[in-house]
Motif scaffolding. Structure first.
Motif, PDB file in Angstrom:
ATOM      1  N   SER A   1     148.674 -21.595  75.520  1.00 18.83           N
ATOM      2  CA  SER A   1     149.803 -22.464  75.187  1.00 18.83           C
ATOM      3  C   SER A   1     151.099 -21.712  74.950  1.00 18.83           C
ATOM      4  N   PHE A   2     151.349 -20.681  75.766  1.00 21.16           N
ATOM      5  CA  PHE A   2     152.607 -19.949  75.607  1.00 21.16           C
ATOM      6  C   PHE A   2     153.797 -20.889  75.713  1.00 21.16           C
ATOM      7  N   SER A   3     153.701 -21.843  76.623  1.00 22.41           N
ATOM      8  CA  SER A   3     154.847 -22.730  76.858  1.00 22.41           C
ATOM      9  C   SER A   3     155.167 -23.603  75.649  1.00 22.41           C
ATOM     10  N   ARG A   4     154.274 -23.647  74.658  1.00 19.51           N
ATOM     11  CA  ARG A   4     154.510 -24.407  73.438  1.00 19.51           C
ATOM     12  C   ARG A   4     154.922 -23.523  72.270  1.00 19.51           C
ATOM     13  N   HIS A   5     155.166 -22.244  72.549  1.00 18.54           N
ATOM     14  CA  HIS A   5     155.542 -21.310  71.497  1.00 18.54           C
ATOM     15  C   HIS A   5     157.025 -20.979  71.564  1.00 18.54           C
ATOM     16  N   ALA A   6     157.702 -21.075  70.431  1.00 21.80           N
ATOM     17  CA  ALA A   6     159.053 -20.542  70.308  1.00 21.80           C
ATOM     18  C   ALA A   6     158.950 -19.031  70.100  1.00 21.80           C
TER      19      ALA A   6
ATOM     20  N   ALA B   1     158.609 -12.038  68.153  1.00 19.24           N
ATOM     21  CA  ALA B   1     157.708 -12.826  67.316  1.00 19.24           C
ATOM     22  C   ALA B   1     157.559 -14.213  67.930  1.00 19.24           C
ATOM     23  N   ALA B   2     156.467 -14.881  67.622  1.00 17.90           N
ATOM     24  CA  ALA B   2     156.196 -16.194  68.206  1.00 17.90           C
ATOM     25  C   ALA B   2     155.702 -17.177  67.149  1.00 17.90           C
ATOM     26  N   ARG B   3     155.978 -18.449  67.442  1.00 21.16           N
ATOM     27  CA  ARG B   3     155.544 -19.528  66.557  1.00 21.16           C
ATOM     28  C   ARG B   3     155.180 -20.719  67.443  1.00 21.16           C
ATOM     29  N   TYR B   4     154.105 -21.401  67.095  1.00 23.42           N
ATOM     30  CA  TYR B   4     153.697 -22.566  67.882  1.00 23.42           C
ATOM     31  C   TYR B   4     154.532 -23.779  67.491  1.00 23.42           C
ATOM     32  N   GLY B   5     155.111 -24.429  68.457  1.00 24.82           N
ATOM     33  CA  GLY B   5     155.776 -25.703  68.235  1.00 24.82           C
ATOM     34  C   GLY B   5     157.131 -25.605  67.555  1.00 24.82           C
ATOM     35  N   LEU B   6     157.461 -26.672  66.830  1.00 23.41           N
ATOM     36  CA  LEU B   6     158.771 -26.803  66.200  1.00 23.41           C
ATOM     37  C   LEU B   6     158.841 -26.005  64.903  1.00 23.41           C
ATOM     38  N   GLY B   7     160.036 -25.697  64.466  1.00 19.45           N
ATOM     39  CA  GLY B   7     160.226 -24.993  63.218  1.00 19.45           C
ATOM     40  C   GLY B   7     161.539 -24.237  63.202  1.00 19.45           C
ATOM     41  N   SER B   8     161.744 -23.493  62.144  1.00 22.42           N
ATOM     42  CA  SER B   8     162.979 -22.715  62.013  1.00 22.42           C
ATOM     43  C   SER B   8     163.012 -21.581  63.034  1.00 22.42           C
TER      44      SER B   8
ATOM     45  N   ILE C   1     164.518 -18.467  71.101  1.00 20.33           N
ATOM     46  CA  ILE C   1     164.508 -19.494  72.136  1.00 20.33           C
ATOM     47  C   ILE C   1     163.392 -20.475  71.828  1.00 20.33           C
ATOM     48  N   SER C   2     163.674 -21.750  71.964  1.00 19.88           N
ATOM     49  CA  SER C   2     162.679 -22.769  71.665  1.00 19.88           C
ATOM     50  C   SER C   2     161.577 -22.772  72.724  1.00 19.88           C
ATOM     51  N   TRP C   3     160.489 -23.485  72.428  1.00 19.66           N
ATOM     52  CA  TRP C   3     159.370 -23.484  73.366  1.00 19.66           C
ATOM     53  C   TRP C   3     159.783 -24.090  74.704  1.00 19.66           C
ATOM     54  N   SER C   4     160.715 -25.034  74.671  1.00 19.83           N
ATOM     55  CA  SER C   4     161.155 -25.674  75.911  1.00 19.83           C
ATOM     56  C   SER C   4     162.187 -24.838  76.647  1.00 19.83           C
ATOM     57  N   GLY C   5     162.780 -23.893  75.954  1.00 17.78           N
ATOM     58  CA  GLY C   5     163.859 -23.113  76.556  1.00 17.78           C
ATOM     59  C   GLY C   5     165.208 -23.791  76.475  1.00 17.78           C
TER      60      GLY C   5
ATOM     61  N   ASP D   1     160.299 -16.973  80.827  1.00 17.55           N
ATOM     62  CA  ASP D   1     159.635 -17.310  82.078  1.00 17.55           C
ATOM     63  C   ASP D   1     158.221 -17.718  81.703  1.00 17.55           C
ATOM     64  N   ASN D   2     157.984 -19.011  81.629  1.00 12.88           N
ATOM     65  CA  ASN D   2     156.678 -19.480  81.168  1.00 12.88           C
ATOM     66  C   ASN D   2     155.557 -19.123  82.144  1.00 12.88           C
ATOM     67  N   ALA D   3     155.875 -19.027  83.411  1.00 12.22           N
ATOM     68  CA  ALA D   3     154.849 -18.662  84.393  1.00 12.22           C
ATOM     69  C   ALA D   3     154.357 -17.236  84.161  1.00 12.22           C
TER      70      ALA D   3
END
Length: 120
Positions: free
Chosen positions: A27-32, A96-103, A50-54, A72-74
């Motif tokens: 689920s990289f594409s869902r990680h900020a 650093a990475a975080r799943y989903g929404l947040g600060s 950068i947000s998970w959506s970019g 580059d999510n691919a």
């Protein structure tokens, strides 16, 4: 989730570097993802995110207009393009990475750093 930062090096003032942060796991594409740096004798500071959506990007005032974060999510990779580098940009850079929404300033997973040295 594991992160691997790379691309650091020695560059003259005014030069450019591109850092990469390769992220393994699901689920990289869902990680900020964010970049931080720590200069010798100083506390770690936020650089960019950068947000998970970019769709959303965030920058510290000190790098705004000089640094660009992208993903580059691919390839499961986030980049930090650093232009017009200054000696004060010298630091160890961490991603650093975080799943989903947040600060954009708070993360759950951290990679090892890559060293950036800017000579005057």
């Amino acid at each position: 989730v594991q992160l691997q930062a790379s691309g650091g090096g020695l560059v003259q003032a005014g030069g450019s570097l591109r850092l990469s942060c390769a992220v393994s796991g699901r689920s990289f594409s869902r990680h900020a993802v964010g970049w931080f740096r720590q200069a010798p004798g100083k506390e770690r500071e936020f650089v960019a995110a950068i947000s998970w959506s970019g769709e959303n990007t965030y920058y510290a005032d000190s790098v705004k207009g000089r640094f660009t974060i992208s993903r580059d999510n691919a390839k499961k990779t986030v980049y930090l393009q650093m232009n017009s580098l200054k000696p004060e940009d010298t630091a160890v850079y961490y991603c650093a990475a975080r799943y989903g929404l947040g600060s954009p300033y708070e993360y759950d997973y951290w990679g090892q750093g890559t060293v950036v040295t800017v000579s005057s």
